[in-house]
Design a protein around this motif. Structure first.
Motif, PDB file in Angstrom:
ATOM      1  N   GLY A  50      -8.518 -20.514   4.362  1.00 27.72           N
ATOM      2  CA  GLY A  50      -8.758 -20.758   2.944  1.00 27.72           C
ATOM      3  C   GLY A  50      -9.759 -21.875   2.708  1.00 27.72           C
ATOM      4  N   GLU A  51      -9.682 -22.920   3.520  1.00 25.19           N
ATOM      5  CA  GLU A  51     -10.617 -24.048   3.384  1.00 25.19           C
ATOM      6  C   GLU A  51     -12.037 -23.619   3.712  1.00 25.19           C
ATOM      7  OE1 GLU A  51     -11.492 -27.627   2.016  1.00 25.19           O
ATOM      8  OE2 GLU A  51      -9.405 -26.912   2.172  1.00 25.19           O
ATOM      9  N   ILE A  52     -12.192 -22.786   4.734  1.00 27.40           N
ATOM     10  CA  ILE A  52     -13.528 -22.277   5.067  1.00 27.40           C
ATOM     11  C   ILE A  52     -14.069 -21.451   3.904  1.00 27.40           C
ATOM     12  CG2 ILE A  52     -14.843 -20.758   6.617  1.00 27.40           C
ATOM     13  CD1 ILE A  52     -12.839 -21.493   8.830  1.00 27.40           C
ATOM     14  N   GLY A  53     -13.210 -20.607   3.319  1.00 27.10           N
ATOM     15  CA  GLY A  53     -13.636 -19.794   2.189  1.00 27.10           C
ATOM     16  C   GLY A  53     -14.070 -20.625   1.004  1.00 27.10           C
ATOM     17  N   ARG A  54     -13.411 -21.761   0.799  1.00 27.56           N
ATOM     18  CA  ARG A  54     -13.793 -22.644  -0.317  1.00 27.56           C
ATOM     19  C   ARG A  54     -15.120 -23.344  -0.064  1.00 27.56           C
ATOM     20  NH1 ARG A  54      -8.192 -23.159  -0.800  1.00 27.56           N
ATOM     21  NH2 ARG A  54      -8.050 -24.689   0.881  1.00 27.56           N
ATOM     22  N   GLN A  55     -15.386 -23.661   1.197  1.00 29.05           N
ATOM     23  CA  GLN A  55     -16.565 -24.460   1.534  1.00 29.05           C
ATOM     24  C   GLN A  55     -17.811 -23.632   1.807  1.00 29.05           C
ATOM     25  OE1 GLN A  55     -16.656 -27.841   1.566  1.00 29.05           O
ATOM     26  NE2 GLN A  55     -14.534 -27.926   0.882  1.00 29.05           N
ATOM     27  N   ASP A  56     -17.637 -22.365   2.236  1.00 30.22           N
ATOM     28  CA  ASP A  56     -18.796 -21.572   2.646  1.00 30.22           C
ATOM     29  C   ASP A  56     -18.625 -20.128   2.199  1.00 30.22           C
ATOM     30  OD1 ASP A  56     -20.952 -20.369   3.861  1.00 30.22           O
ATOM     31  OD2 ASP A  56     -20.639 -21.298   5.822  1.00 30.22           O
ATOM     32  N   SER A  57     -19.402 -19.718   1.195  1.00 30.64           N
ATOM     33  CA  SER A  57     -19.322 -18.358   0.666  1.00 30.64           C
ATOM     34  C   SER A  57     -20.356 -17.431   1.292  1.00 30.64           C
ATOM     35  CB  SER A  57     -19.512 -18.366  -0.859  1.00 30.64           C
ATOM     36  OG  SER A  57     -18.441 -19.042  -1.480  1.00 30.64           O
ATOM     37  N   SER A  58     -21.023 -17.892   2.330  1.00 25.44           N
ATOM     38  CA  SER A  58     -22.049 -17.089   2.990  1.00 25.44           C
ATOM     39  C   SER A  58     -21.459 -16.257   4.118  1.00 25.44           C
ATOM     40  CB  SER A  58     -23.133 -18.010   3.556  1.00 25.44           C
ATOM     41  OG  SER A  58     -22.631 -18.710   4.685  1.00 25.44           O
ATOM     42  N   PRO A  59     -22.219 -15.299   4.636  1.00 24.21           N
ATOM     43  CA  PRO A  59     -21.734 -14.546   5.815  1.00 24.21           C
ATOM     44  C   PRO A  59     -21.417 -15.454   6.990  1.00 24.21           C
ATOM     45  CG  PRO A  59     -23.588 -13.419   4.796  1.00 24.21           C
ATOM     46  CD  PRO A  59     -23.467 -14.746   4.100  1.00 24.21           C
ATOM     47  N   ALA A  60     -22.063 -16.610   7.074  1.00 25.90           N
ATOM     48  CA  ALA A  60     -21.777 -17.549   8.163  1.00 25.90           C
ATOM     49  C   ALA A  60     -20.330 -18.038   8.090  1.00 25.90           C
ATOM     50  CB  ALA A  60     -22.741 -18.732   8.107  1.00 25.90           C
TER      51      ALA A  60
ATOM     52  N   ILE B 111     -14.751 -17.858  10.358  1.00 28.22           N
ATOM     53  CA  ILE B 111     -13.354 -17.435  10.242  1.00 28.22           C
ATOM     54  C   ILE B 111     -12.970 -16.535  11.412  1.00 28.22           C
ATOM     55  CG2 ILE B 111     -11.791 -15.953   8.907  1.00 28.22           C
ATOM     56  CD1 ILE B 111     -13.144 -17.087   6.377  1.00 28.22           C
ATOM     57  N   ASN B 112     -13.827 -15.594  11.738  1.00 28.73           N
ATOM     58  CA  ASN B 112     -13.539 -14.685  12.852  1.00 28.73           C
ATOM     59  C   ASN B 112     -13.471 -15.439  14.180  1.00 28.73           C
ATOM     60  OD1 ASN B 112     -13.378 -12.389  11.245  1.00 28.73           O
ATOM     61  ND2 ASN B 112     -15.572 -12.002  11.369  1.00 28.73           N
TER      62      ASN B 112
ATOM     63  N   ASP C  78     -14.856  -6.942  -3.478  1.00 29.79           N
ATOM     64  CA  ASP C  78     -15.615  -8.090  -3.991  1.00 29.79           C
ATOM     65  C   ASP C  78     -16.525  -8.585  -2.873  1.00 29.79           C
ATOM     66  OD1 ASP C  78     -16.599 -10.456  -4.967  1.00 29.79           O
ATOM     67  OD2 ASP C  78     -14.683 -11.148  -5.765  1.00 29.79           O
ATOM     68  N   PHE C  79     -17.823  -8.471  -3.055  1.00 29.68           N
ATOM     69  CA  PHE C  79     -18.767  -8.804  -1.987  1.00 29.68           C
ATOM     70  C   PHE C  79     -18.981 -10.301  -1.823  1.00 29.68           C
ATOM     71  CE2 PHE C  79     -19.908  -4.657  -0.759  1.00 29.68           C
ATOM     72  CZ  PHE C  79     -19.902  -3.854  -1.887  1.00 29.68           C
ATOM     73  N   GLU C  80     -18.447 -11.110  -2.714  1.00 30.01           N
ATOM     74  CA  GLU C  80     -18.598 -12.565  -2.588  1.00 30.01           C
ATOM     75  C   GLU C  80     -17.567 -13.064  -1.582  1.00 30.01           C
ATOM     76  OE1 GLU C  80     -18.590 -16.457  -2.625  1.00 30.01           O
ATOM     77  OE2 GLU C  80     -16.924 -15.675  -3.833  1.00 30.01           O
ATOM     78  N   VAL C  81     -18.040 -13.580  -0.448  1.00 33.04           N
ATOM     79  CA  VAL C  81     -17.178 -13.902   0.681  1.00 33.04           C
ATOM     80  C   VAL C  81     -16.096 -14.923   0.319  1.00 33.04           C
ATOM     81  CG1 VAL C  81     -17.094 -14.942   2.989  1.00 33.04           C
ATOM     82  CG2 VAL C  81     -18.899 -13.300   2.411  1.00 33.04           C
ATOM     83  N   GLY C  82     -16.501 -16.026  -0.276  1.00 33.00           N
ATOM     84  CA  GLY C  82     -15.560 -17.096  -0.570  1.00 33.00           C
ATOM     85  C   GLY C  82     -14.412 -16.637  -1.439  1.00 33.00           C
ATOM     86  N   ARG C  83     -14.728 -15.900  -2.496  1.00 29.50           N
ATOM     87  CA  ARG C  83     -13.684 -15.432  -3.414  1.00 29.50           C
ATOM     88  C   ARG C  83     -12.776 -14.418  -2.715  1.00 29.50           C
ATOM     89  NH1 ARG C  83     -16.790 -14.691  -7.446  1.00 29.50           N
ATOM     90  NH2 ARG C  83     -17.118 -12.442  -7.331  1.00 29.50           N
ATOM     91  N   ALA C  84     -13.357 -13.554  -1.897  1.00 25.17           N
ATOM     92  CA  ALA C  84     -12.567 -12.560  -1.181  1.00 25.17           C
ATOM     93  C   ALA C  84     -11.620 -13.235  -0.194  1.00 25.17           C
ATOM     94  CB  ALA C  84     -13.503 -11.598  -0.437  1.00 25.17           C
ATOM     95  N   VAL C  85     -12.098 -14.230   0.520  1.00 22.60           N
ATOM     96  CA  VAL C  85     -11.275 -14.932   1.504  1.00 22.60           C
ATOM     97  C   VAL C  85     -10.123 -15.646   0.818  1.00 22.60           C
ATOM     98  CG1 VAL C  85     -11.230 -16.865   3.131  1.00 22.60           C
ATOM     99  CG2 VAL C  85     -13.078 -15.176   3.234  1.00 22.60           C
ATOM    100  N   GLN C  86     -10.419 -16.352  -0.258  1.00 25.17           N
ATOM    101  CA  GLN C  86      -9.362 -17.104  -0.940  1.00 25.17           C
ATOM    102  C   GLN C  86      -8.302 -16.180  -1.534  1.00 25.17           C
ATOM    103  OE1 GLN C  86     -10.648 -20.697  -3.240  1.00 25.17           O
ATOM    104  NE2 GLN C  86     -12.701 -20.074  -2.596  1.00 25.17           N
ATOM    105  N   ALA C  87      -8.716 -15.028  -2.060  1.00 24.65           N
ATOM    106  CA  ALA C  87      -7.750 -14.072  -2.605  1.00 24.65           C
ATOM    107  C   ALA C  87      -6.864 -13.521  -1.490  1.00 24.65           C
ATOM    108  CB  ALA C  87      -8.483 -12.930  -3.313  1.00 24.65           C
ATOM    109  N   ALA C  88      -7.471 -13.227  -0.342  1.00 25.37           N
ATOM    110  CA  ALA C  88      -6.699 -12.705   0.794  1.00 25.37           C
ATOM    111  C   ALA C  88      -5.705 -13.737   1.299  1.00 25.37           C
ATOM    112  CB  ALA C  88      -7.654 -12.287   1.914  1.00 25.37           C
TER     113      ALA C  88
END
Length: 323
Positions: free
Chosen positions: A44-54, A59-60, A95-105
């Motif tokens: 979740g912290e990574i998703g908040r800090q970085d919304s890019s494919p990186a 995360i992976n 939702d193609f926006e990485v950060g928002r998708a990660v935080q929702a998951a």
């Protein structure tokens, strides 16, 4: 992973996530449930800090590292990572926006985990409500949460699982909530069990045939509880099931070197001539387990197989096919 890879991963994490990573790898906290919680917090912290494919790549990398390290001790980590990854992919499709998708998951994953934990606490509290004396063996955050719900006059016996000092974390909470708390070495289990109404353990992993795997000494507690006719309960989420056993696989139990504990005060020359290795994790046969208390209910070991397949057949089949 090699040490440098671990350090590189740690340094790549957001600063706020690094203490959580240290909790897992040092480890500063015990129990697969606590580690799963921290893994989801880091993601979740990574998703908040970085919304890019990186951010998704990081995360992976984190999840792969956790499976390759902590996942070798508890298959719950691998199951949890699989579930969290699937939730992220589902959100990315919507939702193609990485950060928002990660935080929702992560929010969905954590919400489901809280619901499962509360179900276990409620069920276990009902099972144990008339118990006057309970023995705890080896730290489990789920067991700890259940004990905090018991009446303050319930007598608590904590047997120290000395291979990992797994009793001490119970002491820190139980002395605050219960009037009578005993702390004994695991060598005194036979004495500690006298007058007990139940034994509680968590589990690193369990098999669908009802075999639990947990810290060394858990099987000794089970044997003695069986001999003294004391019910022996395993408190765990279904997420800790290791279905590889259906294909003849399962947890690989590596020897644990206890030299740092056993050789204290010993002459170095003597220590050099000794073998200090034991199995740090051991199986507890289903015939010595009264019941598993899970979010699926109170299940005798013989009922686990059908309960697990009815609960999530697609999930376990997918895990087996990818092994």
């Amino acid at each position: 992973m090699r040490l440098m890879e671990k350090e590189a991963l740690r340094n790549a994490l957001p600063e706020a996530a690094r203490p959580l990573f240290d909790d897992i790898v040092v480890p500063r906290v015990l129990g697969a449930s606590a580690h799963i919680d921290r893994i989801s917090q880091i993601v979740g912290e990574i998703g908040r800090q970085d919304s890019s494919p990186a951010g998704l790549i990081l995360i992976n990398q984190l999840l792969d590292y956790c499976c390759a390290t902590r996942g070798q001790s508890s298959y719950a980590i691998i199951n949890a990572v699989s579930e969290l990854s699937a939730r992220i992919q589902t959100q990315l499709q919507a939702d193609f926006e990485v950060g928002r998708a990660v935080q929702a998951a992560v929010e969905q994953f954590q919400s489901a985990g809280r619901a499962h934990r509360q179900a276990i606490i409620a069920t276990a509290s009902a099972v144990l409500k008339n118990c006057r004396k309970i023995l705890l063996y080896d730290y489990s955050s789920t067991v700890d949460a259940v004990v905090q719900q018991l009446a303050s006059d319930t007598e608590i016996v904590i047997a120290e699982s000395r291979t990992i000092s797994g009793g001490l974390p119970f002491v820190k909470t139980c002395v605050q909530t219960h009037q009578s708390v005993s702390f004994i070495p695991d060598a005194a289990l036979c004495q500690g069990l006298k007058g007990c109404d139940a034994v509680l353990i968590g589990a690193e992993t369990f098999y669908p045939d009802g075999t639990a795997l947990n810290t060394a000494g858990s099987e000794m507690a089970a044997l003695l509880a069986h001999w003294q006719h004391v019910p022996y309960y395993v408190l765990t989420t279904a997420q800790k099931a290791d279905m590889r056993a259906l294909q003849g696989g399962g947890k690989v139990i590596e020897p644990k070197d206890l030299r740092f504990k056993m050789a204290e005060g010993m002459a170095e020359a003597d220590a050099e001539r000794l073998d200090f290795h034991v199995q740090g994790c051991v199986p507890i046969a289903p015939e010595f387990i009264t019941a598993y208390i899970t979010e699926l209910g109170v299940l005798p070991p013989a009922a686990l197989f059908s309960a697990l397949w009815a609960w999530k057949p697609e999930y376990f089949r997918r895990r087996e096919e990818t092994e």
